[in-house]
Design a protein around this motif. Structure first.
Motif, PDB file in Angstrom:
ATOM      1  N   PHE A  86       4.488 -59.888  18.551  1.00 55.25           N
ATOM      2  CA  PHE A  86       5.247 -58.907  17.770  1.00 55.25           C
ATOM      3  C   PHE A  86       4.296 -58.160  16.843  1.00 55.25           C
ATOM      4  O   PHE A  86       3.403 -58.744  16.242  1.00 55.25           O
ATOM      5  CB  PHE A  86       6.323 -59.610  16.929  1.00 55.25           C
ATOM      6  N   VAL A  87       4.517 -56.840  16.700  1.00 58.25           N
ATOM      7  CA  VAL A  87       3.686 -56.014  15.828  1.00 58.25           C
ATOM      8  C   VAL A  87       4.515 -55.357  14.719  1.00 58.25           C
ATOM      9  O   VAL A  87       4.154 -55.408  13.544  1.00 58.25           O
ATOM     10  CB  VAL A  87       2.938 -54.928  16.639  1.00 58.25           C
ATOM     11  N   TRP A  88       5.644 -54.726  15.075  1.00 58.24           N
ATOM     12  CA  TRP A  88       6.405 -53.906  14.120  1.00 58.24           C
ATOM     13  C   TRP A  88       7.809 -53.693  14.642  1.00 58.24           C
ATOM     14  O   TRP A  88       8.043 -53.697  15.857  1.00 58.24           O
ATOM     15  CB  TRP A  88       5.695 -52.562  13.978  1.00 58.24           C
ATOM     16  N   ARG A  89       8.757 -53.468  13.709  1.00 58.55           N
ATOM     17  CA  ARG A  89      10.104 -53.045  14.109  1.00 58.55           C
ATOM     18  C   ARG A  89      10.658 -52.052  13.092  1.00 58.55           C
ATOM     19  O   ARG A  89      10.292 -52.074  11.919  1.00 58.55           O
ATOM     20  CB  ARG A  89      11.048 -54.225  14.305  1.00 58.55           C
ATOM     21  N   LEU A  90      11.551 -51.220  13.559  1.00 62.07           N
ATOM     22  CA  LEU A  90      12.185 -50.204  12.734  1.00 62.07           C
ATOM     23  C   LEU A  90      13.208 -50.838  11.799  1.00 62.07           C
ATOM     24  O   LEU A  90      14.004 -51.686  12.217  1.00 62.07           O
ATOM     25  CB  LEU A  90      12.891 -49.181  13.636  1.00 62.07           C
ATOM     26  N   LYS A  91      13.183 -50.408  10.546  1.00 61.47           N
ATOM     27  CA  LYS A  91      14.181 -50.819   9.549  1.00 61.47           C
ATOM     28  C   LYS A  91      14.598 -49.564   8.793  1.00 61.47           C
ATOM     29  O   LYS A  91      13.783 -48.684   8.548  1.00 61.47           O
ATOM     30  CB  LYS A  91      13.584 -51.804   8.542  1.00 61.47           C
ATOM     31  N   ASP A  92      15.873 -49.522   8.395  1.00 62.60           N
ATOM     32  CA  ASP A  92      16.286 -48.394   7.567  1.00 62.60           C
ATOM     33  C   ASP A  92      15.973 -48.708   6.104  1.00 62.60           C
ATOM     34  O   ASP A  92      15.504 -49.798   5.778  1.00 62.60           O
ATOM     35  CB  ASP A  92      17.759 -48.020   7.797  1.00 62.60           C
ATOM     36  N   ASP A  93      16.212 -47.764   5.216  1.00 64.33           N
ATOM     37  CA  ASP A  93      15.853 -47.921   3.805  1.00 64.33           C
ATOM     38  C   ASP A  93      16.751 -48.893   3.048  1.00 64.33           C
ATOM     39  O   ASP A  93      16.399 -49.342   1.970  1.00 64.33           O
ATOM     40  CB  ASP A  93      15.881 -46.563   3.093  1.00 64.33           C
ATOM     41  N   ASN A  94      17.914 -49.214   3.603  1.00 66.65           N
ATOM     42  CA  ASN A  94      18.899 -49.997   2.858  1.00 66.65           C
ATOM     43  C   ASN A  94      19.100 -51.422   3.354  1.00 66.65           C
ATOM     44  O   ASN A  94      19.840 -52.178   2.744  1.00 66.65           O
ATOM     45  CB  ASN A  94      20.252 -49.282   2.880  1.00 66.65           C
ATOM     46  N   SER A  95      18.484 -51.778   4.478  1.00 67.20           N
ATOM     47  CA  SER A  95      18.728 -53.115   5.013  1.00 67.20           C
ATOM     48  C   SER A  95      17.493 -53.613   5.757  1.00 67.20           C
ATOM     49  O   SER A  95      16.487 -52.927   5.834  1.00 67.20           O
ATOM     50  CB  SER A  95      19.949 -53.100   5.945  1.00 67.20           C
ATOM     51  N   ASN A  96      17.630 -54.797   6.326  1.00 67.92           N
ATOM     52  CA  ASN A  96      16.543 -55.396   7.078  1.00 67.92           C
ATOM     53  C   ASN A  96      16.645 -55.065   8.569  1.00 67.92           C
ATOM     54  O   ASN A  96      16.050 -55.717   9.401  1.00 67.92           O
ATOM     55  CB  ASN A  96      16.566 -56.921   6.864  1.00 67.92           C
ATOM     56  N   ASP A  97      17.439 -54.055   8.900  1.00 66.31           N
ATOM     57  CA  ASP A  97      17.596 -53.642  10.289  1.00 66.31           C
ATOM     58  C   ASP A  97      17.714 -52.115  10.332  1.00 66.31           C
ATOM     59  O   ASP A  97      17.501 -51.448   9.337  1.00 66.31           O
ATOM     60  CB  ASP A  97      18.806 -54.330  10.934  1.00 66.31           C
ATOM     61  N   ALA A  98      18.060 -51.577  11.486  1.00 65.46           N
ATOM     62  CA  ALA A  98      18.145 -50.114  11.626  1.00 65.46           C
ATOM     63  C   ALA A  98      19.568 -49.642  11.888  1.00 65.46           C
ATOM     64  O   ALA A  98      19.766 -48.508  12.329  1.00 65.46           O
ATOM     65  CB  ALA A  98      17.228 -49.669  12.761  1.00 65.46           C
ATOM     66  N   THR A  99      20.564 -50.483  11.592  1.00 67.69           N
ATOM     67  CA  THR A  99      21.941 -50.106  11.899  1.00 67.69           C
ATOM     68  C   THR A  99      22.462 -48.949  11.044  1.00 67.69           C
ATOM     69  O   THR A  99      23.461 -48.330  11.397  1.00 67.69           O
ATOM     70  CB  THR A  99      22.901 -51.307  11.770  1.00 67.69           C
ATOM     71  N   GLY A 100      21.765 -48.633   9.953  1.00 65.75           N
ATOM     72  CA  GLY A 100      22.178 -47.515   9.112  1.00 65.75           C
ATOM     73  C   GLY A 100      21.672 -46.168   9.586  1.00 65.75           C
ATOM     74  O   GLY A 100      22.052 -45.131   9.051  1.00 65.75           O
ATOM     75  N   LEU A 101      20.836 -46.169  10.602  1.00 64.73           N
ATOM     76  CA  LEU A 101      20.296 -44.920  11.137  1.00 64.73           C
ATOM     77  C   LEU A 101      21.210 -44.396  12.244  1.00 64.73           C
ATOM     78  O   LEU A 101      21.757 -45.182  13.009  1.00 64.73           O
ATOM     79  CB  LEU A 101      18.887 -45.144  11.694  1.00 64.73           C
ATOM     80  N   SER A 102      21.337 -43.082  12.336  1.00 67.67           N
ATOM     81  CA  SER A 102      22.174 -42.467  13.378  1.00 67.67           C
ATOM     82  C   SER A 102      21.445 -41.310  14.056  1.00 67.67           C
ATOM     83  O   SER A 102      21.879 -40.169  13.993  1.00 67.67           O
ATOM     84  CB  SER A 102      23.493 -41.968  12.779  1.00 67.67           C
ATOM     85  N   PRO A 103      20.331 -41.588  14.731  1.00 67.23           N
ATOM     86  CA  PRO A 103      19.587 -40.497  15.356  1.00 67.23           C
ATOM     87  C   PRO A 103      20.317 -39.841  16.527  1.00 67.23           C
ATOM     88  O   PRO A 103      19.940 -38.764  16.963  1.00 67.23           O
ATOM     89  CB  PRO A 103      18.300 -41.165  15.819  1.00 67.23           C
ATOM     90  N   PHE A 104      21.362 -40.477  17.026  1.00 67.94           N
ATOM     91  CA  PHE A 104      22.101 -39.917  18.152  1.00 67.94           C
ATOM     92  C   PHE A 104      23.397 -39.256  17.703  1.00 67.94           C
ATOM     93  O   PHE A 104      24.275 -38.978  18.504  1.00 67.94           O
ATOM     94  CB  PHE A 104      22.339 -40.992  19.211  1.00 67.94           C
ATOM     95  N   LEU A 105      23.531 -39.018  16.400  1.00 66.82           N
ATOM     96  CA  LEU A 105      24.647 -38.284  15.798  1.00 66.82           C
ATOM     97  C   LEU A 105      26.003 -38.925  16.054  1.00 66.82           C
ATOM     98  O   LEU A 105      27.023 -38.257  15.969  1.00 66.82           O
ATOM     99  CB  LEU A 105      24.638 -36.824  16.264  1.00 66.82           C
ATOM    100  N   ASN A 106      26.009 -40.194  16.359  1.00 75.92           N
ATOM    101  CA  ASN A 106      27.242 -40.946  16.540  1.00 75.92           C
ATOM    102  C   ASN A 106      27.024 -42.274  15.819  1.00 75.92           C
ATOM    103  O   ASN A 106      26.167 -43.056  16.226  1.00 75.92           O
ATOM    104  CB  ASN A 106      27.510 -41.169  18.029  1.00 75.92           C
ATOM    105  N   PRO A 107      27.756 -42.540  14.753  1.00 80.16           N
ATOM    106  CA  PRO A 107      27.519 -43.759  13.984  1.00 80.16           C
ATOM    107  C   PRO A 107      27.761 -45.039  14.771  1.00 80.16           C
ATOM    108  O   PRO A 107      27.307 -46.112  14.370  1.00 80.16           O
ATOM    109  CB  PRO A 107      28.484 -43.638  12.800  1.00 80.16           C
ATOM    110  N   ASN A 108      28.443 -44.960  15.909  1.00 79.85           N
ATOM    111  CA  ASN A 108      28.662 -46.146  16.737  1.00 79.85           C
ATOM    112  C   ASN A 108      27.510 -46.413  17.701  1.00 79.85           C
ATOM    113  O   ASN A 108      27.512 -47.435  18.389  1.00 79.85           O
ATOM    114  CB  ASN A 108      29.976 -46.050  17.504  1.00 79.85           C
ATOM    115  N   ILE A 109      26.538 -45.507  17.779  1.00 81.64           N
ATOM    116  CA  ILE A 109      25.344 -45.761  18.590  1.00 81.64           C
ATOM    117  C   ILE A 109      24.275 -46.297  17.660  1.00 81.64           C
ATOM    118  O   ILE A 109      23.814 -45.603  16.764  1.00 81.64           O
ATOM    119  CB  ILE A 109      24.863 -44.487  19.315  1.00 81.64           C
ATOM    120  N   ILE A 110      23.914 -47.559  17.883  1.00 80.93           N
ATOM    121  CA  ILE A 110      22.877 -48.167  17.056  1.00 80.93           C
ATOM    122  C   ILE A 110      21.562 -48.170  17.824  1.00 80.93           C
ATOM    123  O   ILE A 110      21.534 -48.172  19.057  1.00 80.93           O
ATOM    124  CB  ILE A 110      23.262 -49.577  16.568  1.00 80.93           C
TER     125      ILE A 110
END
Length: 150
Positions: free
Chosen positions: A42-66
């Motif tokens: 393991f080297v790196w993983r994406l995290k959003d600014d508010n949590s330890n994961d990336a579930t707060g990000l919505s790059p696909f413009l649909n909040p249900n797509i994680i």
């Protein structure tokens, strides 16, 4: 120059992330992410600014797509984490939380060691794979490409 393997995978939730049906998945995120971080290669993983994961990000413009993104030393260590660790227990339950994908939902590609992909770059790799299939640009576990030659 050395290369590492980047990956993006996306999933469309059956219900919003705060819905009780999704709670068991959400409750396992910290454990599974910690497992990834201590896994060989393991080297790196994406995290959003508010949590330890990336579930707060919505790059696909649909909040249900994680989205999930990470970087690994090579394909073998990533494959081992995905299919041979406790991650596989969560993976096997995906139908409880996610819609069945209708197109490629995961892409792999090589990046220079020490660099990390942006969400936009990863999104472009996934879209390229969806349009063009496996290639040196983006590929899947079914047809892993070799790193570029220097």
């Amino acid at each position: 120059m050395k290369y590492q393997l980047a990956q993006i995978n996306i999933a469309k939730l059956l219900k919003p992330i705060n819905h009780p049906q999704i709670a068991d998945f959400v409750n396992q995120l910290d454990e599974i992410n910690a497992l990834a971080e201590k896994s060989e290669g393991f080297v790196w993983r994406l995290k959003d600014d508010n949590s330890n994961d990336a579930t707060g990000l919505s790059p696909f413009l649909n909040p249900n797509i994680i989205v999930n993104m990470s970087v690994w030393e090579n394909a073998e260590v990533l494959k081992n984490y995905v299919y041979n660790s406790d991650h596989s227990k969560v993976f096997l339950r995906r139908k409880e939380w996610f819609e069945k994908p209708t197109k490629s939902h995961m892409a792999l590609w090589w990046i220079e060691e020490g660099k990390f992909p942006t969400v936009q770059q990863a999104k472009e790799k996934l879209e390229y794979l969806q349009k063009n299939g496996n290639s040196e640009v983006a590929f899947t576990f079914r047809d892993i490409k070799n790193p570029p030659k220097n």
